[in-house]
Write an enzyme that holds these catalytic residues in place. Structure first.
Site, mmCIF file in Angstrom:
data_model
loop_
_atom_site.group_PDB
_atom_site.id
_atom_site.type_symbol
_atom_site.label_atom_id
_atom_site.label_comp_id
_atom_site.label_asym_id
_atom_site.label_seq_id
_atom_site.Cartn_x
_atom_site.Cartn_y
_atom_site.Cartn_z
ATOM 1 N N HIS A 158 -31.151 61.604 28.256
ATOM 2 C CA HIS A 158 -32.530 61.611 27.739
ATOM 3 C C HIS A 158 -33.458 62.465 28.586
ATOM 4 C CE1 HIS A 158 -31.491 58.657 24.775
ATOM 5 N NE2 HIS A 158 -31.216 57.728 25.667
ATOM 6 N N ASP A 193 -23.022 58.399 22.618
ATOM 7 C CA ASP A 193 -23.857 57.276 23.026
ATOM 8 C C ASP A 193 -24.520 56.647 21.804
ATOM 9 O OD1 ASP A 193 -25.282 56.429 25.878
ATOM 10 O OD2 ASP A 193 -26.623 56.149 24.176
ATOM 11 N N ASP A 282 -22.491 52.130 24.798
ATOM 12 C CA ASP A 282 -23.425 51.173 24.214
ATOM 13 C C ASP A 282 -23.390 51.134 22.693
ATOM 14 O OD1 ASP A 282 -24.416 53.733 24.322
ATOM 15 O OD2 ASP A 282 -26.383 53.188 25.091
#
Length: 340
Positions: A158, A193, A282
């Protein structure tokens, strides 16, 4: 499987972040790395400590002003009377095309997309070692290893050229990829992700030497909200070299694997000389963020699909994946799929 990890990454231990207006304990805890490291050791993977690579490879990706801010921010912040223990911005510019303020409080907002990446006295040291972990793994690939895994923490995808966000500070995946370009001319990044890798996308958005692909939960109602849509295809020389696969919330193995397979077909057509996996764990059905529903076996299947489409080196850089009973099992399941 060659694996890299640095204990210095554990010093960064943020206390909280803001969710829906509530200050809550952050899920990006040092224990994440403990679980993953223990799983590697339990299943016989040797772990190498990275060297000190300085700032050159980091500067190849991140702006100098941003690096300088991260290095000195907490020291400057601590001089503010009554300031919090960690830097958490309270002001963000509507756009960043105007002046650059001298106030560290204002710079914190300038260099942050959200409030989930606090900076403590230990953050700078830890994010350096996280980046060096990724660089070390990329050097293994440059020196002839077929596979390498970088246990990076905090994560990085990010982080843009000059912003923190989503628990991320230096973009480890992008730094490793840029380092690989010393030898290779075409590299593909596949981000698996739960959350879209908006920082990685931004860094390579106008380039055609790196193909970026991301499979993630649809951002319409999920972080990072403003990036990760199918119409984001790159710009200039990079037009057509950015591909997003947003999935409906709750999607499980089958739709996720269909996207991974399509992504690998595009990577093969691109002619990638190395495949870099931004490995988020995740998307797992039991992850605390509960956005998608990939199973432990699904991670093995995912890895086998990736490996079946390429005989190039594969570098894996750890991104998300938060504390749950199966976190270590999911990592081992993926690595076994690559090795098999």
């Amino acid at each position: 499987m060659k694996c890299v990890f640095a204990e210095e990454q554990m010093a960064h231990a943020p206390k909280s972040f803001l969710v829906n207006g509530v200050i809550t304990s952050t899920p990006e805890k040092p224990e994440r790395a403990d679980i993953l490291k223990n799983a590697l050791e339990k299943h016989g993977h040797s772990i190498t400590r990275p060297g000190d690579y300085g700032l050159d490879a980091i500067r190849a990706v991140h702006d100098d002003r941003y690096i300088s801010y991260l290095e000195r921010a907490h020291e400057r912040w601590s001089r503010i009377p009554g300031a919090s223990e960690e830097i958490i911005p309270n002001i963000h510019p509507l756009n960043r095309n105007n002046g650059y303020p001298k106030s560290v409080a204002a710079q914190a907002g300038y260099h942050s997309t959200d409030t989930s990446a606090p900076i403590s006295k230990d953050t700078w040291h830890s994010i350096l070692w996280s980046a060096w972990t990724a660089i070390e793994a990329s050097e293994m690939i440059l020196n002839g290893e077929k596979h390498a895994y970088a246990l990076c923490r905090p994560p990085g995808h990010h982080a843009s050229k000059d912003t923190v966000g989503g628990f991320c500070y230096f973009n480890n995946t992008a730094i490793a990829t840029q380092n690989l370009l010393k030898k290779y001319s075409k590299i593909a990044i596949l981000d698996v992700d739960l959350h879209h890798g908006n920082g990685t996308q931004e860094i390579f958005y106008d380039r055609d030497d790196v193909l970026t692909l991301s499979v993630h939960a649809d951002p319409e109602r999920f972080y990072p909200f403003f990036w990760g849509y199918t119409d984001e295809i790159g710009t200039g020389a990079g037009e057509g070299y950015n591909i997003n696969y947003p999935l409906p919330l709750g999607s499980g193995d089958d739709p996720f694997m269909e996207c991974v397979e399509d992504a690998m077909k595009k990577i093969k057509n691109f002619g990638a000389e190395v495949v870099v996996i931004a490995l988020g764990l995740d998307a797992y059905e039991g992850d605390p963020f509960a956005g998608l529903a990939v199973t432990t076996e699904g991670y093995n299947q995912m890895a086998k699909i990736i490996a079946s489409y390429t005989d190039t080196p594969i570098l894996m850089v750890q991104e998300g994946g938060y504390i749950c009973d199966e976190l270590g099992d999911n990592l081992v399941s993926f690595l076994r799929g690559i090795e098999d």
